[in-house]
Enzyme design. Structure first.
Site, PDB file in Angstrom:
ATOM      1  N   HIS A  84      42.674  54.110  45.459  1.00 43.22           N
ATOM      2  CA  HIS A  84      43.933  53.602  46.014  1.00 43.22           C
ATOM      3  C   HIS A  84      44.453  52.448  45.151  1.00 43.22           C
ATOM      4  O   HIS A  84      45.622  52.442  44.731  1.00 43.22           O
ATOM      5  CB  HIS A  84      43.702  53.127  47.450  1.00 43.22           C
ATOM      6  CG  HIS A  84      44.884  52.458  48.077  1.00 43.22           C
ATOM      7  ND1 HIS A  84      45.652  53.069  49.042  1.00 43.22           N
ATOM      8  CD2 HIS A  84      45.446  51.220  47.878  1.00 43.22           C
ATOM      9  CE1 HIS A  84      46.641  52.254  49.404  1.00 43.22           C
ATOM     10  NE2 HIS A  84      46.521  51.122  48.717  1.00 43.22           N
ATOM     11  N   GLU A  85      43.587  51.489  44.887  1.00 39.61           N
ATOM     12  CA  GLU A  85      44.001  50.329  44.089  1.00 39.61           C
ATOM     13  C   GLU A  85      44.299  50.724  42.648  1.00 39.61           C
ATOM     14  O   GLU A  85      45.244  50.210  42.037  1.00 39.61           O
ATOM     15  CB  GLU A  85      42.921  49.234  44.136  1.00 39.61           C
ATOM     16  CG  GLU A  85      42.612  48.704  45.530  1.00 39.61           C
ATOM     17  CD  GLU A  85      43.841  48.120  46.241  1.00 39.61           C
ATOM     18  OE1 GLU A  85      44.816  47.753  45.553  1.00 39.61           O
ATOM     19  OE2 GLU A  85      43.814  48.040  47.483  1.00 39.61           O
ATOM     20  N   HIS A  93      47.830  52.072  42.305  1.00 43.48           N
ATOM     21  CA  HIS A  93      48.823  51.008  42.129  1.00 43.48           C
ATOM     22  C   HIS A  93      48.797  50.473  40.696  1.00 43.48           C
ATOM     23  O   HIS A  93      49.841  50.296  40.061  1.00 43.48           O
ATOM     24  CB  HIS A  93      48.525  49.836  43.074  1.00 43.48           C
ATOM     25  CG  HIS A  93      48.728  50.156  44.524  1.00 43.48           C
ATOM     26  ND1 HIS A  93      49.817  50.857  45.001  1.00 43.48           N
ATOM     27  CD2 HIS A  93      47.983  49.835  45.617  1.00 43.48           C
ATOM     28  CE1 HIS A  93      49.728  50.954  46.319  1.00 43.48           C
ATOM     29  NE2 HIS A  93      48.620  50.353  46.711  1.00 43.48           N
TER      30      HIS A  93
END
Length: 213
Positions: free
Chosen positions: A53-54, A57
């Site tokens: 997820h990170e 980004h």
């Protein structure tokens, strides 16, 4: 180039472990033996879900030419730990900070939606693997373990997607909604249905429905 600082790697590892522990507590309560038993399996779902997820980004930020770095939020970690004792996890251990003098709502929205989309994709992959191994889980202990890991992976990643898409505070949902309300509605609806099914039916019943049992 996709680079990490030493402090970023440290923060990612701390957040990964604590968030895994939080989901373990939320699923097992104060049952320490059950927590220790389930924690390694939860870490697979949370590990992939949180880290990727990170990285989603970070990748989209750097693709647009910005420097991006994950930073720990100690208060968020503590709050996640406290909420886990009440059976849910407020999963905000930190965030990827994108350094830019100026950024349009469109670019900010695309950076923000990358993380939840990764979680949705992972949840579906976990569900697909769980469906594939389910028939053999009746005769193979290894298949049982894989099925449990993937069931947890589906549930956790569905939850992470819908949680991060909430349009509150500095969560991803606020920035996606500001960019494109239609895309936000579609993506949170998908994540919401997946999470609802996980909480009401459970992963095993979803799998049984898919394969027609």
């Amino acid at each position: 180039m996709f680079k990490f600082t030493s402090s970023e790697i440290r923060d990612l590892l701390i957040a990964f472990f604590v968030i895994s522990l939080c989901f373990g507590i939320a699923n097992t309560g104060r049952d320490i033996p059950a927590l220790l038993n389930m924690l390694p399996m939860i870490m697979v779902g949370v590990g992939l879900g949180f880290i990727l997820h990170e990285l989603g980004h970070k990748f989209v930020s750097m693709k647009h030419g910005y420097w991006a770095e994950f930073k720990l939020w100690p208060q968020g970690l503590l709050f996640a730990l406290v909420t886990s004792f009440f059976g849910f996890v407020f999963a905000a251990p930190g965030a990827v900070y994108t350094y830019a003098n100026y950024m349009t709502d469109e670019i900010n929205g695309k950076i923000s939606i990358a993380g939840p989309v990764v979680n949705i994709a992972l949840a579906l992959i976990f569900l697909g693997i769980a469906t594939a191994v389910y028939p053999s889980a009746f005769t193979s202990q290894n298949s049982v373990i894989i099925f449990i890991v993937c069931s947890l992976g589906y549930s956790i990643n569905s939850y992470l997607a819908v949680f991060n898409l909430l349009p509150i505070g500095n969560l991803d949902g606020s920035k996606v909604l500001r960019w494109n309300a239609g895309i936000w509605v579609i993506v949170i609806a998908i994540a919401g249905v997946m999470t609802f099914l996980s909480m009401t039916m459970g992963a095993e019943n979803i799998v049984r429905l898919i394969i027609g049992l």
